[in-house]
Design a protein around this motif. Structure first.
Motif, mmCIF file in Angstrom:
data_model
loop_
_atom_site.group_PDB
_atom_site.id
_atom_site.type_symbol
_atom_site.label_atom_id
_atom_site.label_comp_id
_atom_site.label_asym_id
_atom_site.label_seq_id
_atom_site.Cartn_x
_atom_site.Cartn_y
_atom_site.Cartn_z
ATOM 1 N N GLN A 82 16.953 3.074 23.825
ATOM 2 C CA GLN A 82 18.250 2.603 24.310
ATOM 3 C C GLN A 82 18.437 3.058 25.758
ATOM 4 O O GLN A 82 18.061 4.173 26.117
ATOM 5 N N ASP A 84 21.127 2.920 29.297
ATOM 6 C CA ASP A 84 22.454 2.634 29.850
ATOM 7 C C ASP A 84 22.304 2.753 31.362
ATOM 8 O O ASP A 84 22.056 3.849 31.875
ATOM 9 N N SER A 87 19.723 5.161 32.888
ATOM 10 C CA SER A 87 19.588 6.399 32.122
ATOM 11 C C SER A 87 19.056 6.106 30.722
ATOM 12 O O SER A 87 19.296 5.026 30.180
ATOM 13 N N PHE A 88 18.345 7.092 30.174
ATOM 14 C CA PHE A 88 18.032 7.037 28.744
ATOM 15 C C PHE A 88 19.348 7.289 28.012
ATOM 16 O O PHE A 88 20.090 8.204 28.373
ATOM 17 N N ALA A 89 19.649 6.479 26.991
ATOM 18 C CA ALA A 89 20.855 6.719 26.197
ATOM 19 C C ALA A 89 20.415 7.218 24.828
ATOM 20 O O ALA A 89 19.569 6.613 24.167
ATOM 21 N N ILE A 90 20.968 8.357 24.424
ATOM 22 C CA ILE A 90 20.574 8.967 23.154
ATOM 23 C C ILE A 90 21.835 9.310 22.366
ATOM 24 O O ILE A 90 22.922 9.382 22.949
ATOM 25 N N PRO A 91 21.721 9.502 21.068
ATOM 26 C CA PRO A 91 22.907 9.924 20.317
ATOM 27 C C PRO A 91 23.495 11.175 20.958
ATOM 28 O O PRO A 91 22.754 12.076 21.353
ATOM 29 N N ARG A 92 24.789 11.216 21.069
ATOM 30 C CA ARG A 92 25.457 12.298 21.781
ATOM 31 C C ARG A 92 24.999 13.685 21.291
ATOM 32 O O ARG A 92 24.942 13.935 20.091
ATOM 33 N N VAL A 93 24.654 14.533 22.246
ATOM 34 C CA VAL A 93 24.326 15.924 21.889
ATOM 35 C C VAL A 93 25.323 16.847 22.564
ATOM 36 O O VAL A 93 25.733 16.615 23.695
ATOM 37 N N ILE A 94 25.719 17.856 21.862
ATOM 38 C CA ILE A 94 26.578 18.878 22.460
ATOM 39 C C ILE A 94 25.903 20.206 22.200
ATOM 40 O O ILE A 94 25.505 20.502 21.084
ATOM 41 N N HIS B 135 27.541 13.271 29.043
ATOM 42 C CA HIS B 135 28.033 12.855 27.728
ATOM 43 C C HIS B 135 29.089 11.779 27.902
ATOM 44 O O HIS B 135 30.039 11.949 28.657
ATOM 45 N N VAL B 139 27.329 8.440 23.142
ATOM 46 C CA VAL B 139 25.978 8.677 23.633
ATOM 47 C C VAL B 139 25.928 9.766 24.701
ATOM 48 O O VAL B 139 26.943 10.104 25.314
ATOM 49 N N SER B 140 24.744 10.294 24.887
ATOM 50 C CA SER B 140 24.480 11.172 26.021
ATOM 51 C C SER B 140 23.462 10.451 26.892
ATOM 52 O O SER B 140 22.507 9.871 26.379
ATOM 53 N N LEU B 141 23.711 10.480 28.206
ATOM 54 C CA LEU B 141 22.805 9.802 29.130
ATOM 55 C C LEU B 141 21.876 10.830 29.760
ATOM 56 O O LEU B 141 22.306 11.876 30.233
#
Lengths: 95, 477
Positions: A82, A84, A87-94, B135, B139-141
């Motif tokens: 994926q 955006d 940028s690489f778009a990945i499932p949100r990480v915190i 973030h 998604v996170s970019l």
């Protein structure tokens, strides 16, 4: 030397692996066997030998500080599931 | 602030980006900005099978920094892999120097509120930076432009005892790194970053308390705030019978608090081991010594020399060494002029003013030290007046033209011949007989009015000292 279940779980967690109880048993056996095999090296007397991290160490080749080898965003992102913008778009990480 | 019977103990870890054009192990550009992922190569993307190749310039810069901070340089240092999973690190490990860093020991000297202080360094090692995450909703970019950028990690001993000292330490460290051209010192863009290890102990205690590592300190103001807030938190905790847990805490400037970043469960286990892709970095004694010889005079040493050998006031010395380019230009002009104070006056006055007003950097200055010296000589020899010299210098600054040509072109030459001066004096006296009388009756202060009048007649070009002398002579007659 047999690893404890706890150690196997820890290593699995570090590797982000979710192991089932059955897998935990299997990998405990397998990992322990790998360590046993490597442990054979402990029979060699290394007294007075400096730990060797690299074989045939010499002065490394140093690269001149000149830009080269950028692949461009199209190639960089070619395998991204994926994207955006660029940028690489990945499932949100915190953290 | 911590209560009176507690002492705060601080150690700092600084990450300073090395001023290379390319990354530590790949030829991708390190330039700031650009589209996300524009500055990536197969190495910084962490693609399988690629091999890192060390950047020679990064090694040279690390050597300069090590010498400038009086470290012991290791003839052999090694690269290790530090493993953790996070999307800003595509290969799953960071290449860093762990067991055998390039620099050991060293020190940073700074001026604290109570005078000069020295804080020892534990080590300096080289490592690669991670990428950047933004973030956004679900998604996170991931932007890997920064991934692989060469960093120096500079670790101090836990010898700092106040937030103010911590800030002074950081400013002094930054000054040195910027001065030797290793780092650009930019906190906002993240090329100079700081983590603080903070603990508290009762006065007189012999062992340190448990420390917390503070992150997200991207300005000197935040660093001071965060340390003070964290120290207070720990003191309150201890006074309430609690215990400080060793952990990483994030500073939140909006809320004015620090908060825990990682749960205990995630306690780090980096599994460091020597990177088999990279041979050790070997530096010969000669190479290390050569780098030491190439080091420029450092700002503190130069400041001291300006005061002790050149006799400049400490304030001047401080201003003149605040910026390397400015200081180098001063050095070159001083070599031409020979006398420090007048050069310093021009630098601190007119030159600084013109640089500010025209938003010009020292590197863009058009005049040569020889031309600068010609202006000062013109003043000394009375060729131009004080105000004329300012005009001359402004024109030189703007155009870089030959000062003598400017003097001729702009008619800035001062009238030194007695002839025209006497003529103007006679006129001025004839026009104000009452003032002449007043002078002769003892009002000698009125000579100032005459000097002004004479100067006006000469279009501001008369030599004021000579006018004064001749006037007094004539008025007394």
């Amino acid at each position: 030397m047999k690893l404890t279940e706890q150690q196997v779980r820890h290593v699995a967690r570090l590797a982000r692996l979710a192991l089932s109880p059955e897998e935990l048993v299997t990998y405990r056996e397998q990992l322990s066997a790998v360590l046993d095999a490597v442990d054979a090296l402990a029979q060699v007397d290394t007294t007075g030998v400096v730990p060797t991290s690299v074989v045939g160490a010499s002065t490394p080749h140093l690269r001149a500080d000149v830009p080269h080898g950028e692949v461009g965003v199209k190639v960089a992102l070619a395998n991204a599931p994926q994207v955006d913008g660029t940028s690489f778009a990945i499932p949100r990480v915190i953290e | 602030m911590p209560r009176a019977d507690f002492q705060v103990v601080i150690g700092l870890e600084v990450h300073a980006q090395l001023l290379t054009s390319t990354k530590l192990f790949s030829g991708a550009s390190t330039s700031f900005g650009g589209d996300p992922n524009a500055h990536t190569s197969i190495v910084c993307l962490g693609l399988p099978g690629v091999l890192p190749v060390l950047n020679q310039r990064a090694v040279e810069l690390a050597l300069s920094a090590g010498h400038a901070l009086e470290c012991t340089i290791a003839e052999r240092s090694e690269w290790s892999r530090k493993h953790y999973f996070y999307p800003d690190l595509p290969k799953g490990y960071q290449i860093t120097q762990y067991e055998f860093p390039i620099c050991l020991g060293g020190r940073v000297v700074f001026d604290g509120p109570e005078g000069e202080k020295t804080v020892r360094l534990t080590r300096i090692h080289m490592e690669e930076d991670a990428g950047k995450l933004v973030h956004q909703g679900a998604v996170s970019l991931v932007d890997l432009n920064r991934a692989g950028t060469p960093l120096l990690e500079i670790v101090s001993e836990p010898e700092l005892r106040s937030a103010d000292d911590a800030v002074e330490y950081l400013k002094a460290l930054r000054d040195v790194l910027v001065w030797v051209g290793v780092n650009d010192g930019n906190l906002e863009e993240g090329s100079f970053r700081c983590d603080a290890n903070v603990s508290v102990m009762r006065h007189g205690a012999t062992t340190f308390g448990t420390r917390c590592e503070l992150k997200n300190l991207n300005s000197f103001r935040f660093i001071k705030q965060a340390i003070e807030i964290e120290a207070s938190r720990q003191v309150e905790l201890l006074e309430g019978g609690g215990k400080v847990e060793q952990e990483t805490r994030l500073f939140d400037p909006q809320r004015g608090e620090t908060r825990s970043m990682r749960s205990k469960e995630d306690a780090h286990d980096y599994r460091y081991f020597p990177d088999p892709d990279l041979p050790p970095l070997l530096l010969s004694k000669a190479r290390i010594e050569q780098a030491r010889q190439a080091l420029p005079e450092l700002p503190r040493a130069r400041r001291r020399r300006y005061v002790e050998a050149l006799g400049l006031p400490p304030y001047d010395a401080g201003v003149l060494t605040a910026d390397r380019a400015m200081s180098e230009l001063f050095e070159r002009c001083l070599a031409e002029v020979g006398e420090a104070k007048p050069v310093s006056n021009w630098f601190m006055g007119e030159l600084s003013r013109l640089l500010n007003e025209t938003k010009t950097s020292v590197a863009e200055v058009k005049f040569t030290p020889t031309q600068f010296a010609a202006v000062l000589r013109a003043v000394k020899d009375g060729v131009v007046s004080g105000p004329g010299a300012k005009e001359l210098f402004a024109e030189l600054f703007a155009t870089g033209k030959d000062p003598h040509a400017i003097i001729a072109e702009k008619g800035l030459a001062q009238v030194n011949d007695d002839g025209p001066l006497l003529e103007a004096i006679a006129q001025a006296m004839a026009e104000a007989p009452k003032n002449v009388e007043s002078y002769r009756n003892g009002n000698t202060k009125i000579v100032g009015a005459f000097v002004g009048a004479v100067m006006k007649k000469l279009g501001g070009k008369g030599n004021p000292r000579r006018i004064n002398e001749l006037l007094v002579e004539k008025l007394k007659a």
